[in-house]
Write a protein that holds these residues in place. Structure first.
Motif, short mmCIF file in Angstrom:
data_model
loop_
_atom_site.label_atom_id
_atom_site.label_comp_id
_atom_site.label_asym_id
_atom_site.label_seq_id
_atom_site.Cartn_x
_atom_site.Cartn_y
_atom_site.Cartn_z
N PRO A 1 25.54 92.70 35.06
CA PRO A 1 25.59 93.53 33.73
C PRO A 1 26.61 93.08 33.14
N VAL A 2 27.11 92.89 31.83
CA VAL A 2 28.22 92.86 31.09
C VAL A 2 28.94 94.32 30.73
N LYS A 3 29.88 94.53 31.27
CA LYS A 3 30.52 95.73 31.02
C LYS A 3 32.04 95.59 31.28
N GLY A 4 32.62 96.65 30.99
CA GLY A 4 33.95 96.62 31.51
C GLY A 4 34.84 95.61 30.58
N VAL A 5 35.92 94.94 31.33
CA VAL A 5 36.84 94.23 30.77
C VAL A 5 36.13 93.05 30.20
N ARG A 6 35.12 92.39 30.96
CA ARG A 6 34.28 91.13 30.42
C ARG A 6 33.53 91.57 29.00
N LYS A 7 33.07 92.82 29.01
CA LYS A 7 32.20 92.93 27.55
C LYS A 7 33.12 93.57 26.55
N ALA A 8 34.33 93.84 26.81
CA ALA A 8 35.55 94.15 25.97
C ALA A 8 35.81 92.78 25.34
N THR A 9 36.10 91.91 26.12
CA THR A 9 36.38 90.55 26.14
C THR A 9 35.72 89.60 25.14
N ALA A 10 34.50 89.70 25.55
CA ALA A 10 33.48 89.00 24.70
C ALA A 10 33.28 89.60 23.18
N ALA A 11 33.44 90.78 23.10
CA ALA A 11 33.21 91.35 21.91
C ALA A 11 34.70 91.15 20.93
N ALA A 12 35.76 91.01 21.80
CA ALA A 12 36.94 90.72 20.95
C ALA A 12 36.78 89.13 20.51
N MET A 13 36.50 88.17 21.23
CA MET A 13 36.42 86.97 21.05
C MET A 13 35.44 86.43 19.96
N VAL A 14 34.39 87.41 19.92
CA VAL A 14 33.23 87.29 18.91
C VAL A 14 33.80 87.59 17.80
N GLY A 15 34.28 88.78 17.54
CA GLY A 15 34.91 89.24 16.40
C GLY A 15 36.09 88.33 15.73
N SER A 16 36.97 87.82 16.52
CA SER A 16 38.19 87.01 16.25
C SER A 16 37.45 85.67 15.71
N ALA A 17 36.69 85.24 16.34
CA ALA A 17 35.87 83.84 15.91
C ALA A 17 35.40 83.64 14.70
N PHE A 18 34.64 85.00 14.31
CA PHE A 18 34.11 84.99 13.06
C PHE A 18 34.91 85.80 11.92
N THR A 19 36.16 85.92 12.33
CA THR A 19 36.70 86.87 11.17
C THR A 19 38.05 86.02 10.82
N ALA A 20 38.73 85.36 11.58
CA ALA A 20 39.99 84.51 11.33
C ALA A 20 39.43 83.01 11.26
N PRO A 21 39.91 82.39 10.24
CA PRO A 21 39.80 80.91 10.10
C PRO A 21 40.47 80.17 11.08
N HIS A 22 40.13 79.71 12.15
CA HIS A 22 40.93 78.98 13.19
C HIS A 22 41.09 77.35 12.71
N VAL A 23 42.34 77.21 12.96
CA VAL A 23 42.69 75.60 13.03
C VAL A 23 43.77 75.39 14.28
N THR A 24 43.19 74.37 14.85
CA THR A 24 44.04 73.72 16.14
C THR A 24 44.56 72.38 15.96
N GLU A 25 45.67 72.39 16.32
CA GLU A 25 46.47 71.03 16.39
C GLU A 25 46.86 70.81 17.61
N PHE A 26 46.98 69.49 18.11
CA PHE A 26 47.69 68.91 19.43
C PHE A 26 48.61 67.87 19.28
N VAL A 27 49.34 68.17 20.46
CA VAL A 27 50.37 67.13 20.61
C VAL A 27 50.67 66.76 22.16
N THR A 28 50.85 65.40 22.50
CA THR A 28 50.86 65.33 23.88
C THR A 28 52.43 64.85 23.93
#
Length: 480
Positions: free
Chosen positions: A254-281
Motif C-alpha cells: 500500500p502507498v501511504k505515509g512518507v512514501r505517499k507524500a513524497t510521491a505527491a510532492a515529486m509529481v507536483g514539483s516535476a509538473f509545476t517547476a520547469p527543471h533545468v539540469t547542468e553537469f560538471v566533472t
C-alpha cells in the motif's frame, strides 16, 4: 466506541503533529488497557505523511481502552485512548452504566423512532458526531429523518435515515456534501469536477481519486458499466477484464505515509517547476586529502567528517557568492522570494521512504557545527525519528547518489525550493594533472534548478563555484 459519561475519564485525541496534517497511522501501542501511565509518557508511535512520531500522554491515570488497533489510520482530532484519571480501579462492565437510559423510556405516547438503515461512519471534519442520546419523532412526522443530539457542537442536527448530510445548517437546509478526503477534493478542484455529480465507489460512499478521473472521462465510458448488469445477455456488452493477482509471484505494498507524500510532492514539483539540469566533472583529490586530515584534527574529534561535509560547505559558500539561487517562486503573488538564510536539506533514504530533513540556518554554522548537525540529521533519519518540523522550511537540497555507486543523476526539486545538487560517486579515474595523465579522485556534480527564477548564467555560476572549491579546498577560506 463506548460513550464516556464519567468525569474521571479523559479522552486523548490524535494531535496535529505537523502543519496542516489531517490523519496519521497508528504504528505501535506501548500501553494496554489496565496499564498505569504518567504525564509525558509515550503511549504510541504514529506515522504521518511526513515522519514517524511518538505521542506522549498529557496526564496521569490508568488506561481504560484503546480505541483503534495498530495499523489504523485515524483523523486528527479523533479520540484514540481513554484514561481514568481518578486513580481508582477500572470500573465495572458497561451494564452498570445503563441506568442513564430509563430517563428516556417514560414516553409511551410517542412511537419508537425509525431505525437507521445501515448508519455509516462520517469522515473526520464532516457531518455530525455520534451520540448515544436520540429523540423520538413527533406524531405525524414522516420517518425520513431522526433528530440526533450533536455532541460536537451542543446543538440538534438532522440525521436522515437513508444517508447523512455532510453540510451544516438548521434542519439540513444545506445541500448534501459528498464524502471525500482533502486530497481528492483538491484533485476535483484542479480538474474542475463538481463532487456532487460524481458517483462514489469507495467504502461508505466515499469518493475516490478514480471516481474523479472517471468523471472527466468521455461520457460514453460509464454507459456500458450501467447497462451491462441490467442486460448481461446483450452480445455487445463485453465483460470487464478480470485482473488476477498471484500472491506467490507478486507483492502489493500500500502507498501511504512518507512514501505517499513524497510521491505527491515529486509529481507536483516535476509538473509545476520547469527543471533545468547542468553537469560538471571535477577532480576532488585535494578535497579527499583534506577530509583525511580533518579526521585527525582535535577540533573535529567525534564528529561526522566525510566528503559530503565539505561539499555542503562548498555549496553554502557558492550560495553566499550567488544569493539569488537561494529563492522560491510565489505563484499566488507572482513574486520571487529571495531567502537571506539557508536551511540546507539533505536527502536521506530510510525504511519508510525518502525524506529530506534540513539543517536550520546552515549558512551561519562553522565547519565543526555543520559536521555536528549533519551527524545528528543522518542518525535521526536512520532511526526513523525525524520530526515533521525538521522537514519543513528547506531552501536548497543536496542528494548524495554516490553512496549507491551512481555517477550522477537529474534530481527533482523539493517543492518550494529553487535548486538541488546531486553528488555522484568519487572514484579514481585517469585525469590530466599538471600536463600528465595521472589517476585522480573524480566525481560528477549535477545541479537542477527552477528555470522560472534561475537562468542559465546564475545556475552555471553556482555549479562552477562548487566545483572550483572542491578542486581547490583552500577557497573555502579565501571565498568565505
Amino acid at each position: 466506541m463506548t460513550t464516556m459519561t464519567d468525569t474521571s475519564l479523559r479522552e486523548f485525541k490524535m494531535p496535529d503533529v505537523g502543519e496542516g496534517l489531517t490523519e496519521a497511522e497508528i504504528l505501535k501501542w506501548y500501553v494496554q488497557p489496565g496499564d498505569t501511565v504518567t504525564d509525558g509518557q509515550v503511549v504510541c508511535e504514529v506515522e504521518t505523511a511526513k515522519a514517524a512520531v511518538e505521542l506522549p500522554i498529557p496526564y496521569d491515570g490508568v488506561v481504560r481502552s484503546l480505541h483503534f488497533p495498530e495499523g489504523t489510520t485515524v483523523g486528527v482530532g479523533t479520540s484514540i485512548i481513554a484514561v481514568d484519571v481518578s486513580g481508582g480501579a477500572a470500573p465495572a462492565p458497561a451494564e452498570e452504566a445503563a441506568p442513564a437510559k430509563p430517563a428516556a423510556e417514560p414516553r409511551p405516547a410517542e412511537p419508537a423512532p425509525a431505525k437507521p438503515q445501515g448508519r455509516k461512519p462520517v469522515l473526520v471534519g464532516y457531518g455530525v458526531a455520534e451520540s448515544s442520546t436520540k429523540r423520538r419523532p413527533r406524531k405525524g412526522v414522516p420517518p425520513v429523518a431522526a433528530p440526533v443530539e450533536d455532541t460536537l457542537y451542543g446543538a440538534t442536527a438532522l440525521q436522515p435515515v437513508q444517508g447523512e448530510l455532510n453540510g451544516h445548517g438548521p434542519n439540513g437546509a444545506t445541500a448534501p456534501r459528498p464524502l471525500a478526503k482533502p486530497p481528492v477534493r483538491k484533485l476535483a478542484k484542479d480538474l474542475g469536477v463538481d463532487l456532487t455529480t460524481v458517483t462514489p465507489s469507495g467504502p461508505d460512499g466515499i469518493i475516490t481519486r478514480e471516481d474523479v478521473h472517471a468523471a472527466v472521462a468521455p461520457p460514453k465510458t460509464p454507459e456500458p458499466a450501467v447497462t451491462a448488469p441490467a442486460a448481461p445477455v446483450a452480445p455487445a456488452a463485453a465483460p470487464a477484464p478480470v485482473v488476477s493477482y498471484d500472491g506467490a509471484r507478486e507483492t502489493r505494498v500500500p502507498v501511504k505515509g512518507v512514501r505517499k507524500a513524497t510521491a505527491a510532492a515529486m509529481v507536483g514539483s516535476a509538473f509545476t517547476a520547469p527543471h533545468v539540469t547542468e553537469f560538471v566533472t571535477v577532480d576532488v583529490t585535494r578535497t579527499v586529502k583534506l577530509v583525511e586530515e580533518l579526521k585527525q584534527d582535535k577540533d573535529m574529534q567525534g564528529l561526522r567528517v566525510n566528503p559530503l561535509l565539505l561539499i555542503a560547505k562548498a555549496l553554502l559558500v557558492a550560495i553566499k557568492r550567488n544569493p539569488d539561487i537561494n529563492a522560491s517562486w510565489d505563484e499566488a503573488a507572482q513574486e520571487i522570494v529571495v531567502k537571506h538564510y539557508v536551511n540546507l536539506g539533505i536527502a536521506a533514504a530510510t525504511p519508510r521512504g525518502l525524506i529530506v530533513p534540513n539543517i536550520k540556518d546552515a549558512h551561519a554554522k562553522t565547519l565543526p557545527q555543520l559536521a555536528e548537525s549533519l551527524g545528528e540529521l543522518v542518525s535521526t533519519a536512520k532511526e526513523g525519528r525525524t520530526s515533521p518540523a525538521a522537514m519543513q522550511g528547506g531552501t536548497v537540497t543536496i542528494t548524495n547518489v554516490g553512496v549507491f555507486g551512481i555517477d550522477t543523476g537529474t534530481p527533482i526539486l523539493n517543492p518550494g525550493e529553487s535548486a538541488i545538487l546531486a553528488v555522484g560517486a568519487i572514484k579514481p579515474q585517469p585525469w590530466v594533472h599538471k600536463g600528465k595523465v595521472k589517476p585522480r579522485q573524480v566525481t560528477t556534480l549535477a545541479l537542477s534548478f527552477d528555470h522560472r527564477l534561475v537562468d542559465g548564467e546564475l545556475g552555471s555560476k553556482v555549479l562552477a563555484d562548487v566545483a572550483a572549491i572542491l578542486e581547490q579546498p583552500k577557497r573555502l577560506i579565501t571565498w568565505a
